[in-house]
Motif scaffolding. Structure first.
Motif, PDB file in Angstrom:
ATOM      1  N   UNK A  59     -12.162 -47.188  51.600  1.00 47.52           N
ATOM      2  CA  UNK A  59     -11.465 -47.600  52.569  1.00 47.52           C
ATOM      3  C   UNK A  59     -12.323 -49.133  53.562  1.00 47.52           C
ATOM      4  N   UNK A  60     -11.793 -49.066  54.562  1.00 43.50           N
ATOM      5  CA  UNK A  60     -12.277 -50.702  54.933  1.00 43.50           C
ATOM      6  C   UNK A  60     -11.762 -51.524  53.918  1.00 43.50           C
ATOM      7  N   UNK A  61     -10.408 -51.637  54.084  1.00 44.43           N
ATOM      8  CA  UNK A  61     -10.069 -52.656  53.000  1.00 44.43           C
ATOM      9  C   UNK A  61     -10.281 -54.414  53.417  1.00 44.43           C
ATOM     10  N   UNK A  62     -10.243 -54.098  54.399  1.00 46.73           N
ATOM     11  CA  UNK A  62     -10.803 -55.947  55.002  1.00 46.73           C
ATOM     12  C   UNK A  62     -12.263 -56.452  54.622  1.00 46.73           C
ATOM     13  N   UNK A  63     -12.795 -54.926  55.021  1.00 43.39           N
ATOM     14  CA  UNK A  63     -14.477 -55.451  54.320  1.00 43.39           C
ATOM     15  C   UNK A  63     -14.342 -55.878  52.771  1.00 43.39           C
ATOM     16  N   UNK A  64     -13.944 -54.784  52.232  1.00 46.84           N
ATOM     17  CA  UNK A  64     -13.383 -54.924  50.146  1.00 46.84           C
ATOM     18  C   UNK A  64     -13.245 -56.277  49.769  1.00 46.84           C
ATOM     19  N   UNK A  65     -11.674 -56.929  50.920  1.00 43.63           N
ATOM     20  CA  UNK A  65     -11.208 -57.774  49.840  1.00 43.63           C
ATOM     21  C   UNK A  65     -12.403 -59.059  50.948  1.00 43.63           C
ATOM     22  N   UNK A  66     -12.895 -59.587  51.718  1.00 43.04           N
ATOM     23  CA  UNK A  66     -13.813 -59.996  52.043  1.00 43.04           C
ATOM     24  C   UNK A  66     -15.482 -60.579  50.954  1.00 43.04           C
ATOM     25  N   UNK A  67     -14.791 -59.285  50.529  1.00 50.93           N
ATOM     26  CA  UNK A  67     -16.327 -58.766  49.320  1.00 50.93           C
ATOM     27  C   UNK A  67     -16.594 -59.870  48.179  1.00 50.93           C
ATOM     28  N   UNK A  68     -14.972 -59.402  47.882  1.00 55.26           N
ATOM     29  CA  UNK A  68     -14.460 -59.347  46.472  1.00 55.26           C
ATOM     30  C   UNK A  68     -13.890 -61.200  46.038  1.00 55.26           C
ATOM     31  N   UNK A  69     -13.115 -60.980  47.370  1.00 51.05           N
ATOM     32  CA  UNK A  69     -12.838 -63.338  47.607  1.00 51.05           C
ATOM     33  C   UNK A  69     -13.829 -64.128  47.925  1.00 51.05           C
ATOM     34  N   UNK A  70     -15.393 -63.545  48.739  1.00 46.81           N
ATOM     35  CA  UNK A  70     -16.327 -64.396  49.063  1.00 46.81           C
ATOM     36  C   UNK A  70     -16.994 -63.977  46.965  1.00 46.81           C
ATOM     37  N   UNK A  71     -16.641 -63.118  46.529  1.00 43.71           N
ATOM     38  CA  UNK A  71     -18.285 -63.200  45.127  1.00 43.71           C
ATOM     39  C   UNK A  71     -17.298 -64.481  44.330  1.00 43.71           C
ATOM     40  N   UNK A  72     -15.578 -64.454  44.348  1.00 44.38           N
ATOM     41  CA  UNK A  72     -14.779 -65.033  42.942  1.00 44.38           C
ATOM     42  C   UNK A  72     -14.966 -66.526  43.813  1.00 44.38           C
ATOM     43  N   UNK A  73     -15.500 -67.123  45.048  1.00 47.65           N
ATOM     44  CA  UNK A  73     -15.011 -68.036  45.646  1.00 47.65           C
ATOM     45  C   UNK A  73     -16.303 -69.288  44.217  1.00 47.65           C
ATOM     46  N   UNK A  74     -17.155 -68.211  43.657  1.00 47.60           N
ATOM     47  CA  UNK A  74     -18.437 -68.427  42.827  1.00 47.60           C
ATOM     48  C   UNK A  74     -17.700 -68.121  41.573  1.00 47.60           C
ATOM     49  N   UNK A  75     -16.541 -67.699  41.396  1.00 50.00           N
ATOM     50  CA  UNK A  75     -16.670 -67.616  39.757  1.00 50.00           C
ATOM     51  C   UNK A  75     -17.496 -68.748  38.716  1.00 50.00           C
ATOM     52  N   UNK A  76     -17.118 -69.708  38.538  1.00 49.98           N
ATOM     53  CA  UNK A  76     -17.803 -70.455  38.330  1.00 49.98           C
ATOM     54  C   UNK A  76     -19.225 -70.645  37.428  1.00 49.98           C
ATOM     55  N   UNK A  77     -19.860 -69.574  38.359  1.00 50.42           N
ATOM     56  CA  UNK A  77     -21.498 -69.382  38.122  1.00 50.42           C
ATOM     57  C   UNK A  77     -21.970 -67.763  37.338  1.00 50.42           C
ATOM     58  N   UNK A  78     -20.622 -67.008  38.254  1.00 50.86           N
ATOM     59  CA  UNK A  78     -20.740 -65.369  38.787  1.00 50.86           C
ATOM     60  C   UNK A  78     -20.038 -64.864  36.779  1.00 50.86           C
ATOM     61  N   UNK A  79     -22.075 -64.216  36.472  1.00 50.30           N
ATOM     62  CA  UNK A  79     -21.304 -63.899  34.742  1.00 50.30           C
ATOM     63  C   UNK A  79     -21.217 -62.183  34.677  1.00 50.30           C
TER      64      UNK A  79
END
Length: 267
Positions: A59-79
């Motif tokens: 549910x709340x797919x807009x929130x799901x999208x915000x969460x994953x796109x925010x994390x992915x924006x910094x993917x180079x330093x995420x493990x």
């Protein structure tokens, strides 16, 4: 062995731990997501605290999208370090040894929630450059679905011992159990594991499954960093009555998922 007198750079990291899936519904994923504190303290993340979602509810797919796109924006330093395990296989192996179902279940749970988390965290913290020292603060989502107190104990007590014993350059500063909806890093970890589990299962047997698949395909198609997060920053291991964890290239699952859902790409 780490020589602390020669350390030039000290890096603070946040590590978030969660599990996706139930013991009687293979696959079950257990994983950790590591983010540098300097990144996680940005408004990009702090402004999202309070968002409460769950991939299984979808549910709340807009929130799901915000969460994953925010994390992915910094993917180079995420493990991302994940273990895909078969609970029933662990339990069957334990039953064969102990011949007592209650005792076997107790040892199966200890095996899973003591040994596997240790491997996940150690994999996120080991093999640092000789002039770098990592200090980590850990958040574990409180849950009735698995033994979070045992996981907390393992991380608090065993990881620093491992660091000393193996001459690694890391320290676990603090470990906290947190309820859902308090820390956006845990919400992101839940989402990462949920998406990975959906990709591995690659099912279209229900309309709900198809909607989840479509959501993921749209992310990959329209948000390039999201695909990079899953294709470049995931280390996946599998255990199914093996003598040791087996490393798997998650891109194999990604390619199979995209191929099976290629019609959704063009909808």
């Amino acid at each position: 062995m780490a020589n602390h007198s020669r350390i030039i750079t000290s890096v603070n990291k946040r590590i978030f731990f969660d599990e996706s899936g139930k013991s009687d519904d293979y696959p079950v994923l257990m994983g950790g997501v590591s983010i540098p504190e300097s990144i996680y303290s940005k408004n990009d993340f702090s402004n999202l605290n309070g968002i409460r979602t769950h991939w299984s509810d979808f549910t709340r797919k807009d929130d799901l999208k915000i969460l994953i796109t925010t994390l992915s924006k910094f993917y180079q330093v995420v493990n991302i370090n994940v273990i895909n395990y078969n609970y029933q296989a662990v339990l069957e192996d334990s039953v064969q040894k102990f011949q007592d179902e209650s005792l076997a279940k107790n040892f199966a749970n200890k095996t899973i929630y003591a040994k596997f988390p240790e491997r996940i965290f150690y994999g996120l913290l080991r093999n640092n450059p000789q002039h770098m020292f990592i200090r980590a603060d850990v958040s574990i989502e409180e849950s009735n679905e698995y033994n979070t107190s045992l996981v907390k104990s393992v991380v608090e007590n065993d990881l620093n011992v491992q660091s000393i014993y193996r001459g690694e350059s890391f320290l676990i500063n603090n470990v906290e159990l947190k309820p859902k909806g308090v820390d956006v890093g845990l919400e992101m970890t839940d989402l990462v594991l949920g998406i990975m589990r959906t990709i591995i299962k690659n099912s279209r047997t229900t309309n709900r499954n198809k909607r989840k698949n479509k959501f993921i395909i749209n992310l990959f198609k329209n948000e390039d960093f999201v695909y990079k997060l899953f294709s470049e920053r995931v280390r996946l291991y599998e255990w199914n009555q093996n003598t040791s964890l087996r490393q798997i290239d998650f891109n194999e699952y990604l390619e199979a998922f995209i191929n099976s859902n290629n019609d959704l790409w063009y909808e």
